[in-house]
Write an enzyme that holds these catalytic residues in place. Sequence first.
Site, PDB file in Angstrom:
ATOM      1  N   ASN A 153     -18.954   8.311  28.469  1.00  0.00           N
ATOM      2  CA  ASN A 153     -19.616   7.899  29.708  1.00  0.00           C
ATOM      3  C   ASN A 153     -19.060   8.581  30.959  1.00  0.00           C
ATOM      4  O   ASN A 153     -19.778   8.762  31.937  1.00  0.00           O
ATOM      5  CB  ASN A 153     -19.599   6.376  29.863  1.00  0.00           C
ATOM      6  CG  ASN A 153     -18.207   5.784  29.806  1.00  0.00           C
ATOM      7  OD1 ASN A 153     -17.332   6.282  29.102  1.00  0.00           O
ATOM      8  ND2 ASN A 153     -17.991   4.708  30.529  1.00  0.00           N
ATOM      9  N   GLU A 248      -8.336   0.925  26.767  1.00  0.00           N
ATOM     10  CA  GLU A 248      -9.232   0.560  27.864  1.00  0.00           C
ATOM     11  C   GLU A 248     -10.593   0.369  27.222  1.00  0.00           C
ATOM     12  O   GLU A 248     -11.256   1.329  26.842  1.00  0.00           O
ATOM     13  CB  GLU A 248      -9.244   1.661  28.931  1.00  0.00           C
ATOM     14  CG  GLU A 248      -9.788   1.171  30.280  1.00  0.00           C
ATOM     15  CD  GLU A 248     -11.301   1.060  30.287  1.00  0.00           C
ATOM     16  OE1 GLU A 248     -11.809  -0.088  30.178  1.00  0.00           O
ATOM     17  OE2 GLU A 248     -11.976   2.080  30.374  1.00  0.00           O
ATOM     18  N   CYS A 286     -17.843   0.451  31.940  1.00  0.00           N
ATOM     19  CA  CYS A 286     -17.223  -0.811  31.525  1.00  0.00           C
ATOM     20  C   CYS A 286     -17.235  -1.845  32.636  1.00  0.00           C
ATOM     21  O   CYS A 286     -17.083  -3.040  32.371  1.00  0.00           O
ATOM     22  CB  CYS A 286     -15.780  -0.568  31.076  1.00  0.00           C
ATOM     23  SG  CYS A 286     -15.651   0.517  29.652  1.00  0.00           S
TER      24      CYS A 286
END
Length: 480
Positions: A153, A248, A286
Site C-alpha cells: 500500500n 505493524e 491501516c
Amino acid sequence: MTTTHEFWLAGRRASGEAEFEVRHPHDGSLVAKVSVPTDAQVEEAVAAAAAVVPVFAATPAHQRAAALDHVAKRLAERTEEIARLITAENGKPIKWARGEVGRAVSVFRWAAEEARRTNGEAMRLDTDPGGTGRYAIVRRFPRGAVLGIAPFNFPLNLVAHKVAPAIAVGAPIILKPAPATPVSALVLGEILAETDLPAGSWSVLPVENAKMPALVQDKRLPVISFTGSDKVGYQIMDSVPRKHVTLELGGNAAAVVLADWSSEADLDWAAGRIALFANYQGGQSCISVQRVIADASVYDRLVEKVVEKVKAQVTGDPSDEATDVGPLVDENAAKRVESWVEDAVAKGAKVLTGGSRDGAAYAPTVLAELPADAILATAEVFGPVLSLHRVEGTEEAFAAVNDSAFGLQAGVFTHDVQTAFRAHRELEVGGVVIGDAPSYRADQMPYGGVKDSGVGREGVRYAMDDFTFEKVLVLTGLDL
C-alpha cells in the site's frame, strides 16, 4: 518492449532465472517485468549480510548519515518519475503518490539526522558506596541483520521505514518488497547503489511469498520487521519466538465526533476529513477511517455532510491530477470488499452512497446501521468503506472505539482539553489524534498499535531502538 528490472544482491545488480509481471491495477497494462532471485542468490545475499554485520556496525556515523542524505536528495530530485511508478504499480492517485515520495524523503532525512545525534547515555555509578570511582557509558549496537518485509500500500515509504533506520544504526538489511509493488523498492536500490555503503549491507530481493518462511527462519537474520496483515504477522512471530520481531499490522480506525464539536464549521471540517481519509489510497491504509462514532446530538447533521463529501470524491484514472480515489491493488481485493458490503447489507446495513464495483475499483461507500455480526464491524476492510454509528455521550463513544480487536490510532473531534487527555488515557490504541481524523502520521513520531495491531514501533528513532540493544561499558578507578 518492457525491460526486465534486475534486483539488488549485496549492493549490486543481479538477475535470476525467472521473472514475473507487474500490472497496472487501473487498466491491467504491463508496468514492468521483474527478475526473481534463485535460492542460491538469496543465500548469497543473506551470507553477505551476516558477514558484514561487524563491519557495518563499526562504520563512522558520518558515512551512514552521508549515504542517507544522498538518498533523500536523489529521491527529491526524482520525485515525479518515482511518483508515476508508484501510481502505475499500486494504482494510487498521482497526487497521493507524490506525497508518498515526499514522505520517504523526510524519512531518510530524519534517519541521517538521527545517525549523527545518537550519542548513548552516560551515568555515574558512585551513587552507592560500591560504585565509588565507577562511571558507565550506555550505547546501542545492532542486534544483527534485519529482514524487512514490506506491504503493497505504500511501496516506497514503508520500505523507507525499514531501510533508513537500519542504515542509520549500521544494521545490514535484506528487504523483501511486496510482489504486487516491487518496482519502487528496486528504484530505491538504484539510489542506494550510488552510495559508499559496505557491500552486503543491503539487498532488495523480490522473492516469491512461498520462499518467505525460509528467510523468516534463517538464524542469520535475528531481527524481522514486518508490515502487513495480522494473520501473517502473528504467524511469523509465533514461528520464531527467539527472534526480535516488530509487527505493524492492521486496524479499523475510528473517528469520534463528540457533542462539543457542534458548529457548522466544526462539522464541515470533521466530515471533510472523514470523507478524505476514508478514501485516500483507496482506503488501503491501516489508519484509514473505517468507523465514525458520533454523539447523538450531532449525528444527523454529520451524516448528511459526510455523505455529501464522500460523493464529491473524484474517482477514475489515478494518473489524472483530479482523481482522489483510484482502484484497489487488484480485482480480487475489490471483490473481497464487495462481498463484505453485501454481507453487511444482507444483515441489515443501509448503503447511503456507493456500494458498487467496477473491475479493481470500488466506489467510495458509506453505511449506516451496521450490525455487530457483519464482517465489516470487526475486520479491517482495507477499502473505501466507512460506517456511521450513533452513541450517547463520551463514555459510550470511547467504549465503542475500544470494542475492537485492533488498536492502531483513533481521531477524536473535541475542543475540550480534559476530554483530549481522557482519550489519551482511556483509548486502547497506539496514537490519538485530537481535532482530526485518525489517519494523520508524521514519519518521525512513534507509530504502531496495541492488541492485534502489532508490537514495536515505526518512526525513525523508535525503529532504530528496535533494531538495536543497549550495551553497558563500566569504567573503574576514576577520580570523579
